[in-house]
Scaffold this motif. Structure first.
Motif, PDB file in Angstrom:
ATOM      1  N   ASP A   1      -0.641  17.501  40.603  1.00  0.00           N
ATOM      2  CA  ASP A   1      -0.167  18.220  39.317  1.00  0.00           C
ATOM      3  C   ASP A   1       1.105  17.512  38.557  1.00  0.00           C
ATOM      4  O   ASP A   1       1.730  16.744  39.587  1.00  0.00           O
ATOM      5  CB  ASP A   1      -0.052  19.686  39.231  1.00  0.00           C
ATOM      6  CG  ASP A   1       0.667  20.228  40.371  1.00  0.00           C
ATOM      7  OD1 ASP A   1       1.907  19.642  40.453  1.00  0.00           O
ATOM      8  OD2 ASP A   1       0.238  20.698  41.272  1.00  0.00           O
ATOM      9  N   GLU A   2       1.457  17.927  37.256  1.00  0.00           N
ATOM     10  CA  GLU A   2       2.536  17.587  36.904  1.00  0.00           C
ATOM     11  C   GLU A   2       4.044  17.850  37.555  1.00  0.00           C
ATOM     12  O   GLU A   2       4.969  17.298  37.647  1.00  0.00           O
ATOM     13  CB  GLU A   2       2.779  17.476  35.497  1.00  0.00           C
ATOM     14  CG  GLU A   2       1.919  16.832  34.608  1.00  0.00           C
ATOM     15  CD  GLU A   2       1.820  17.140  33.115  1.00  0.00           C
ATOM     16  OE1 GLU A   2       3.034  16.652  32.761  1.00  0.00           O
ATOM     17  OE2 GLU A   2       0.995  17.315  32.245  1.00  0.00           O
ATOM     18  N   ASP A   3       3.818  19.173  38.038  1.00  0.00           N
ATOM     19  CA  ASP A   3       5.159  19.867  38.449  1.00  0.00           C
ATOM     20  C   ASP A   3       5.436  19.028  39.857  1.00  0.00           C
ATOM     21  O   ASP A   3       6.615  18.994  40.018  1.00  0.00           O
ATOM     22  CB  ASP A   3       4.609  21.358  38.858  1.00  0.00           C
ATOM     23  CG  ASP A   3       4.839  22.328  37.540  1.00  0.00           C
ATOM     24  OD1 ASP A   3       5.384  21.672  36.522  1.00  0.00           O
ATOM     25  OD2 ASP A   3       4.351  23.233  37.759  1.00  0.00           O
ATOM     26  N   SER A   4       4.274  18.814  40.859  1.00  0.00           N
ATOM     27  CA  SER A   4       4.835  18.206  41.849  1.00  0.00           C
ATOM     28  C   SER A   4       5.143  16.669  41.645  1.00  0.00           C
ATOM     29  O   SER A   4       5.871  16.034  42.399  1.00  0.00           O
ATOM     30  CB  SER A   4       3.593  18.327  42.955  1.00  0.00           C
ATOM     31  OG  SER A   4       2.289  17.704  42.626  1.00  0.00           O
ATOM     32  N   ALA A   5       4.543  16.106  40.566  1.00  0.00           N
ATOM     33  CA  ALA A   5       4.925  14.866  40.573  1.00  0.00           C
ATOM     34  C   ALA A   5       6.552  14.714  39.786  1.00  0.00           C
ATOM     35  O   ALA A   5       7.147  13.937  40.456  1.00  0.00           O
ATOM     36  CB  ALA A   5       3.948  14.160  39.116  1.00  0.00           C
ATOM     37  N   ALA A   6       6.788  15.813  39.086  1.00  0.00           N
ATOM     38  CA  ALA A   6       7.972  15.860  38.569  1.00  0.00           C
ATOM     39  C   ALA A   6       9.220  16.037  39.560  1.00  0.00           C
ATOM     40  O   ALA A   6      10.225  15.521  39.468  1.00  0.00           O
ATOM     41  CB  ALA A   6       8.158  16.750  37.432  1.00  0.00           C
ATOM     42  N   ALA A   7       8.836  17.128  40.340  1.00  0.00           N
ATOM     43  CA  ALA A   7       9.604  17.372  41.670  1.00  0.00           C
ATOM     44  C   ALA A   7      10.262  16.072  42.321  1.00  0.00           C
ATOM     45  O   ALA A   7      11.218  15.917  42.868  1.00  0.00           O
ATOM     46  CB  ALA A   7       9.151  18.420  42.490  1.00  0.00           C
ATOM     47  N   THR A   8       9.000  15.399  42.594  1.00  0.00           N
ATOM     48  CA  THR A   8       9.150  14.207  43.697  1.00  0.00           C
ATOM     49  C   THR A   8       9.879  13.072  43.132  1.00  0.00           C
ATOM     50  O   THR A   8      10.768  12.219  43.387  1.00  0.00           O
ATOM     51  CB  THR A   8       7.900  13.657  44.212  1.00  0.00           C
ATOM     52  OG1 THR A   8       7.190  14.506  44.556  1.00  0.00           O
ATOM     53  CG2 THR A   8       7.839  12.432  45.000  1.00  0.00           C
TER      54      THR A   8
END
Length: 107
Positions: free
Chosen positions: A12-19
């Motif tokens: 998802d976008e949230d895990s992508a953005a966090a990384t």
């Protein structure tokens, strides 16, 4: 100075953005392009599967490629993330200089 790219897909976008945020904060990448809505077809544990994922293209200096790949794999929420990195064969001087600032900032 030369450029390198990394690629990985996330759930998802949230895990992508966090990384991506962590890699930016650590100075291992200069940019992360988050591409939602990727349709992934793959074989996992002998079974053919399909999933909607969010892909990220990271930009870095070539001298940081190995460290950025290793750190991306460490931070990635998947048990066995698909992480690929490669040297960019053609990069305009201004882009290479921008990415090279990552290296200069680490010294």
């Amino acid at each position: 100075m030369s450029a390198a790219l990394l690629w990985s897909a996330f759930a998802d976008e949230d895990s992508a953005a966090a990384t991506a945020g962590a890699l930016l904060d650590e100075g291992l990448v200069a940019c992360a392009n988050i591409l939602p809505g990727v349709r992934s077809l793959f074989v996992w544990q002998g079974e053919r599967s399909e999933a909607r994922e969010c892909a990220v293209l990271f930009k870095t200096d070539a001298s940081l490629l190995d460290r950025a790949c290793a750190r991306l794999a460490e931070l990635h929420p998947y048990e066995t993330p698909a992480v690929s990195g490669w040297h960019a064969d053609a990069t305009p001087g201004a882009t290479a200089a921008w990415l090279g600032e990552l290296v200069a900032a680490r010294h």
